[in-house]
Write a protein that holds these residues in place. Structure first.
Motif, PDB file in Angstrom:
ATOM      1  N   GLU A  44       0.779  -1.302  -0.098  1.00  0.00           N
ATOM      2  CA  GLU A  44      -0.111  -0.184   0.087  1.00  0.00           C
ATOM      3  C   GLU A  44       0.822   1.243   0.129  1.00  0.00           C
ATOM      4  O   GLU A  44       0.509   2.434  -0.487  1.00  0.00           O
ATOM      5  CB  GLU A  44      -1.143  -0.034   1.098  1.00  0.00           C
TER       6      GLU A  44
ATOM      7  N   HIS B 193       0.408   4.240  -2.668  1.00  0.00           N
ATOM      8  CA  HIS B 193       0.490   5.601  -2.352  1.00  0.00           C
ATOM      9  C   HIS B 193       1.436   6.625  -2.966  1.00  0.00           C
ATOM     10  O   HIS B 193       1.292   7.568  -3.468  1.00  0.00           O
ATOM     11  CB  HIS B 193       0.689   5.844  -0.655  1.00  0.00           C
TER      12      HIS B 193
ATOM     13  N   MET C 142      -7.442  -3.085  -2.878  1.00  0.00           N
ATOM     14  CA  MET C 142      -7.040  -1.251  -2.168  1.00  0.00           C
ATOM     15  C   MET C 142      -7.737  -0.343  -3.161  1.00  0.00           C
ATOM     16  O   MET C 142      -8.155   0.673  -2.724  1.00  0.00           O
ATOM     17  CB  MET C 142      -5.747  -1.292  -1.921  1.00  0.00           C
ATOM     18  N   ASP C 143      -7.570  -0.604  -4.271  1.00  0.00           N
ATOM     19  CA  ASP C 143      -7.918   0.442  -5.393  1.00  0.00           C
ATOM     20  C   ASP C 143      -9.563   0.577  -5.266  1.00  0.00           C
ATOM     21  O   ASP C 143     -10.173   1.663  -5.187  1.00  0.00           O
ATOM     22  CB  ASP C 143      -7.474   0.011  -6.903  1.00  0.00           C
TER      23      ASP C 143
ATOM     24  N   TRP D 234     -10.396   2.272  -1.843  1.00  0.00           N
ATOM     25  CA  TRP D 234     -10.191   3.606  -2.020  1.00  0.00           C
ATOM     26  C   TRP D 234     -10.746   4.385  -3.239  1.00  0.00           C
ATOM     27  O   TRP D 234     -10.834   5.679  -3.232  1.00  0.00           O
ATOM     28  CB  TRP D 234      -8.742   3.962  -1.792  1.00  0.00           C
TER      29      TRP D 234
ATOM     30  N   ALA E  49      -9.682   4.349  -5.962  1.00  0.00           N
ATOM     31  CA  ALA E  49      -8.270   4.750  -6.691  1.00  0.00           C
ATOM     32  C   ALA E  49      -8.017   4.213  -7.845  1.00  0.00           C
ATOM     33  O   ALA E  49      -8.526   2.860  -8.202  1.00  0.00           O
ATOM     34  CB  ALA E  49      -7.296   4.821  -5.793  1.00  0.00           C
TER      35      ALA E  49
END
Length: 138
Positions: free
Chosen positions: A96, A100, A127-128, A131, A133
């Motif tokens: 991560e 970031h 995680m994308d 978030w 993202a």
């Protein structure tokens, strides 16, 4: 005196994090610095993962491709077979942090996507989604 065992502390025996740090002097230096700063306490494994990611970003262009490949092979092994601590350190601290760095334009994640194993890729993609993202290359 009651001693509380911290589950997010770096184990004293050989670990995946230690093995990753041993792959390059720049990575070993980060681990040694963290251990010295935290002494006599044991450094948090998540901080170790983050520190290793930051060192990888900083020294990426000077590290041999074979070293980078070995870092991600060990990361993948840890995500499959490591302790809960190591899995957390390498997913949350290491991967991560790289994502970031990509998001802040400090690092191009595309340069490591080819090294990601299925567990690493799965975590980064999750995680994308979490978030909302988009990490370059995923």
């Amino acid at each position: 005196m009651i001693r509380v065992r911290h589950i997010d502390r770096m184990p004293r025996d050989e670990s995946y994090l230690e093995r990753i740090a041993d792959l390059a002097p720049q990575l070993r230096e980060v681990l040694a610095k963290l251990k010295a700063e935290w002494s006599p306490e044991v450094v948090s494994v998540t901080l170790v993962g983050t520190g290793l990611a930051e060192a990888l970003v900083e020294h990426f262009n000077r590290l041999p491709r074979s070293t980078i490949q070995s870092v991600f092979e060990l990361c993948e092994q840890a995500l499959e077979d490591g302790s809960a601590q190591e899995r957390a350190a390498l997913s949350t601290g290491f991967l991560e942090s790289l994502q970031h760095a990509d998001g802040t334009k400090a690092f191009d994640f595309r340069s490591v996507v080819g090294f990601l194993g299925p567990k690493s890729r799965e975590h980064c993609s999750a995680m994308d989604r979490f978030w909302k993202a988009t990490t370059n290359g995923l």
